[in-house]
Design a protein around this motif. Structure first.
Motif, PDB file in Angstrom:
ATOM      1  N   MET A  21      87.012  96.192 -43.931  1.00  0.00           N
ATOM      2  CA  MET A  21      86.296  95.120 -44.387  1.00  0.00           C
ATOM      3  C   MET A  21      84.654  95.374 -44.747  1.00  0.00           C
ATOM      4  O   MET A  21      84.268  95.040 -45.939  1.00  0.00           O
ATOM      5  N   LYS A  22      84.205  96.455 -43.857  1.00  0.00           N
ATOM      6  CA  LYS A  22      82.925  96.734 -44.348  1.00  0.00           C
ATOM      7  C   LYS A  22      82.577  97.541 -45.582  1.00  0.00           C
ATOM      8  O   LYS A  22      82.105  97.342 -46.451  1.00  0.00           O
ATOM      9  N   ALA A  23      83.901  98.169 -45.906  1.00  0.00           N
ATOM     10  CA  ALA A  23      83.975  99.086 -47.000  1.00  0.00           C
ATOM     11  C   ALA A  23      83.973  98.277 -48.253  1.00  0.00           C
ATOM     12  O   ALA A  23      83.413  98.144 -49.318  1.00  0.00           O
ATOM     13  N   LYS A  24      84.892  97.189 -48.210  1.00  0.00           N
ATOM     14  CA  LYS A  24      84.918  96.111 -49.180  1.00  0.00           C
ATOM     15  C   LYS A  24      83.748  95.443 -49.602  1.00  0.00           C
ATOM     16  O   LYS A  24      83.279  95.060 -50.836  1.00  0.00           O
ATOM     17  N   LEU A  25      83.134  95.143 -48.601  1.00  0.00           N
ATOM     18  CA  LEU A  25      81.885  94.507 -48.792  1.00  0.00           C
ATOM     19  C   LEU A  25      80.654  95.383 -49.255  1.00  0.00           C
ATOM     20  O   LEU A  25      80.061  94.962 -50.332  1.00  0.00           O
ATOM     21  N   GLY A  26      80.747  96.541 -48.909  1.00  0.00           N
ATOM     22  CA  GLY A  26      79.853  97.384 -49.454  1.00  0.00           C
ATOM     23  C   GLY A  26      80.238  97.865 -51.042  1.00  0.00           C
ATOM     24  O   GLY A  26      79.230  97.783 -51.956  1.00  0.00           O
ATOM     25  N   VAL A  27      81.433  98.161 -51.473  1.00  0.00           N
ATOM     26  CA  VAL A  27      81.859  98.221 -52.742  1.00  0.00           C
ATOM     27  C   VAL A  27      81.493  97.122 -53.469  1.00  0.00           C
ATOM     28  O   VAL A  27      81.061  97.144 -54.750  1.00  0.00           O
ATOM     29  N   GLY A  28      82.045  95.970 -52.940  1.00  0.00           N
ATOM     30  CA  GLY A  28      81.525  94.623 -53.838  1.00  0.00           C
ATOM     31  C   GLY A  28      80.003  94.444 -54.140  1.00  0.00           C
ATOM     32  O   GLY A  28      79.679  94.161 -55.299  1.00  0.00           O
ATOM     33  N   ALA A  29      79.347  94.751 -53.247  1.00  0.00           N
ATOM     34  CA  ALA A  29      77.776  94.781 -53.449  1.00  0.00           C
ATOM     35  C   ALA A  29      77.173  95.895 -54.555  1.00  0.00           C
ATOM     36  O   ALA A  29      76.579  95.600 -55.322  1.00  0.00           O
TER      37      ALA A  29
END
Length: 78
Positions: free
Chosen positions: A1-9
């Motif tokens: 989940m954190k990876a998706k949020l980081g990539v999205g940012a």
């Protein structure tokens, strides 16, 4: 989940940088053929830096993800 949020940012930062580069011409506060206004120069430098840094970070993330997948693939058969 954190990876998706980081990539999205990072994707949003990249797109924001591209918008800063295009905004003076798309919105029309930089007249065609005129000397660049200070705001245009600022947008181009800031947008270029933002897009460049976020793009490099995305490439590094993708390379790390591919490296992790390759590592898992090699050790899955063992």
């Amino acid at each position: 989940m954190k990876a998706k949020l980081g990539v999205g940012a990072l994707v949003l930062l990249f797109l924001g940088g591209l918008w800063l580069i295009a905004a003076p011409f798309a919105v029309g506060y930089q007249p065609r053929g005129a000397e660049y206004a200070d705001a245009t120069v600022n947008d181009l430098w800031l947008g270029g830096a933002l897009a460049g840094i976020s793009f490099v970070a995305l490439v590094i993330y993708a390379a790390d993800a591919l490296r992790e997948l390759a590592h898992r693939g090699r050790h899955a058969d063992v």
